[in-house]
Design a protein around this motif. Structure first.
Motif, short mmCIF file in Angstrom:
data_model
loop_
_atom_site.label_atom_id
_atom_site.label_comp_id
_atom_site.label_asym_id
_atom_site.label_seq_id
_atom_site.Cartn_x
_atom_site.Cartn_y
_atom_site.Cartn_z
N GLY A 124 0.76 -1.23 0.00
CA GLY A 124 0.00 0.00 0.00
C GLY A 124 0.80 1.28 0.00
N THR A 125 0.18 2.34 0.54
CA THR A 125 0.72 3.70 0.55
C THR A 125 0.68 4.24 1.98
N VAL A 126 1.80 4.81 2.43
CA VAL A 126 1.86 5.43 3.74
C VAL A 126 1.26 6.83 3.66
N SER A 127 0.34 7.14 4.57
CA SER A 127 -0.30 8.44 4.61
C SER A 127 0.61 9.48 5.24
N HIS A 128 0.17 10.74 5.20
CA HIS A 128 0.95 11.85 5.77
C HIS A 128 1.15 11.69 7.27
N ASP A 129 0.27 10.92 7.95
CA ASP A 129 0.39 10.73 9.40
C ASP A 129 0.96 9.36 9.75
N ASP A 130 1.59 8.70 8.78
CA ASP A 130 2.23 7.39 8.94
C ASP A 130 1.25 6.23 9.07
N SER A 131 -0.05 6.48 8.91
CA SER A 131 -1.00 5.37 8.80
C SER A 131 -0.87 4.76 7.41
N LEU A 132 -1.62 3.70 7.15
CA LEU A 132 -1.42 2.94 5.92
C LEU A 132 -2.74 2.67 5.20
#
Length: 426
Positions: free
Chosen positions: A339-347
């Motif tokens: 997947g892709t890591v979000s700006h807040d380090d969630s996934l």
């Protein structure tokens, strides 16, 4: 959509819309491409531009960019462009044969490995493969081509390039087959870092023969790479036992996989995962796939055991979900994406599963470090209607979510159609 089976929406539910469909034309009147094949790479940058590669029915390939207006209730295309296609000349005179690895940063720059050929159709050898960079929606310009020297003029690339990672300020990390300037008979593979896409500032991060931390193995080859904006990186690869690697067998694959992490500001690397014969890592597995790095240097990654047909998604050494586990919708998990890591380090990631009736289903998920939310699943209907979702293709590239957590991916539908889709937080 994003339901738990009862039709209720999750609090962080998304609205989903088709942007382009298979068979649509893309581009402008004098420069267009019919979307026969979505090739898989798709990115969404913070300037609201979607970048992806596609092919028409004649197999001509283009890199496509679509600017989307997200401010209205329904997303609208503002402009669309094909900055480069196969079978045409680049500004530096090379004729485009194919595209290989590609990456996009949040600013909208695009780095791609372009393979040249002759206008008559004959493929030129690998020595004319190079990294090209597009900035500010302009034309692609060469960053690195065959024979250019790097890392204090100690090595040069043979044009056999591997993965490419592009981040803010156009920092580039990539893998390549290398030869040494002072000894033409000495060659191997390396991971290189180009701050601001500069060859003059290039650094050799790791290379064939480097010791694997806390083991009796040495690095051999390098696979997928991910680098965060602040210099943290993760690299998957293969290693061989000390004394086993020679120049005569250096191009042969090793059975010993590993995953290493580090930061470009230091020379230290850490062993996060390794095959059992290497040992020493926090994770043990025969294969490591698709690392994704967070702002703190932690790594989301997939371990894969082909013999057991078993995958596991972890953050560092902590398992998130694995094959055989119950998914958020109550299905049995089979295959996972990193997947892709979000700006807040969630996934954001997706998985394939089997439901209670034995049907193959897919779930598009958000993981915040403590719990999952389901955003979309097989059988859901998008916000713009149409046939129900059949297959979700998400997680193959590193930037499928922008800083506002809007996401982009491909879908196929129950009526046989296929589309490029965006998801917008409700």
């Amino acid at each position: 959509m994003g339901s738990d089976g009862s039709g209720a929406s999750f609090p962080n539910g998304y609205r989903f819309y088709r942007i382009k469909n298979g068979g649509d034309a893309v581009g402008t009147n004098n420069r267009s491409l019919e979307l026969d094949i979505f090739r898989g790479s798709v990115h969404l940058s913070d300037n609201n531009v979607i970048t992806f590669d596609a092919a028409d029915s004649s197999k001509r390939v283009g890199i496509v960019q679509i600017a989307v207006d997200f401010d209205s209730g329904t997303p609208k295309i503002e402009w669309e462009n094909i900055p480069v296609m196969t079978n045409e000349y680049l500004d530096d005179g090379r004729y485009v044969g194919n595209f290989k690895a590609m990456d996009v940063n949040r600013q909208g720059s695009v780095a791609v490995d372009i393979v040249a050929k002759t206008p008559s159709g004959e493929r030129i050898n690998h020595q004319l493969s190079g990294i090209y960079l597009q900035t500010d929606n302009g034309s692609f310009q060469p960053v690195l081509t065959y024979g250019q020297q790097l890392a204090d003029n100690s090595v040069y690339t043979t044009g056999q390039l591997g993965d490419i990672d592009l981040h803010e300020d156009n920092d580039i990390m990539f893998s390549s087959h290398l030869k040494y300037v002072d000894n033409e008979n000495m060659h191997g593979y390396g991971v290189l870092y180009l701050p601001a896409a500069s060859l003059n500032s290039s650094e050799l991060v790791m290379t064939t023969g480097d010791f694997v931390p806390f083991s009796n193995h040495a690095m051999e080859t390098f696979g997928l790479i991910d680098m965060h904006d602040n210099g943290h990186y993760a690299v998957s690869g293969h290693a061989t036992a000390l004394g086993a690697a020679t120049n005569s067998n250096i191009d042969e694959p090793s059975s010993s996989a590993l995953l290493v992490t580090g930061n470009v500001a230091t020379s230290e690397t850490l062993l996060l995962g390794a095959a059992s014969d290497i040992g020493g890592g926090e994770l043990t597995a025969p294969c490591f796939y698709g690392p994704r790095t967070t702002s703190t240097g932690d790594v989301y990654g997939i371990t894969w055991d082909e013999t057991e047909d078993h995958m596991s998604l972890s953050l560092g050494a902590d398992k998130i979900i694995a094959s055989g586990d119950t998914t958020p919708l109550g299905n049995q998990a089979l295959y996972l994406s990193t997947g892709t890591v979000s700006h807040d380090d969630s996934l954001f990631y997706s998985l394939s599963a089997i439901d209670d009736e034995g049907h193959a289903v897919q779930e598009l998920l958000h993981y915040n470090g403590a719990q999952h939310s389901v955003l979309l699943a097989t059988g859901d209907t998008l916000s713009d209607g149409g046939a129900p979702v059949e297959t979700i293709y998400f997680g193959g590239t590193t930037l499928q979510a922008d800083s506002q957590d809007r996401i982009v991916f491909y879908c196929t539908f129950a009526d046989g159609t296929r589309s490029l889709v965006v998801g917008i937080p409700a």
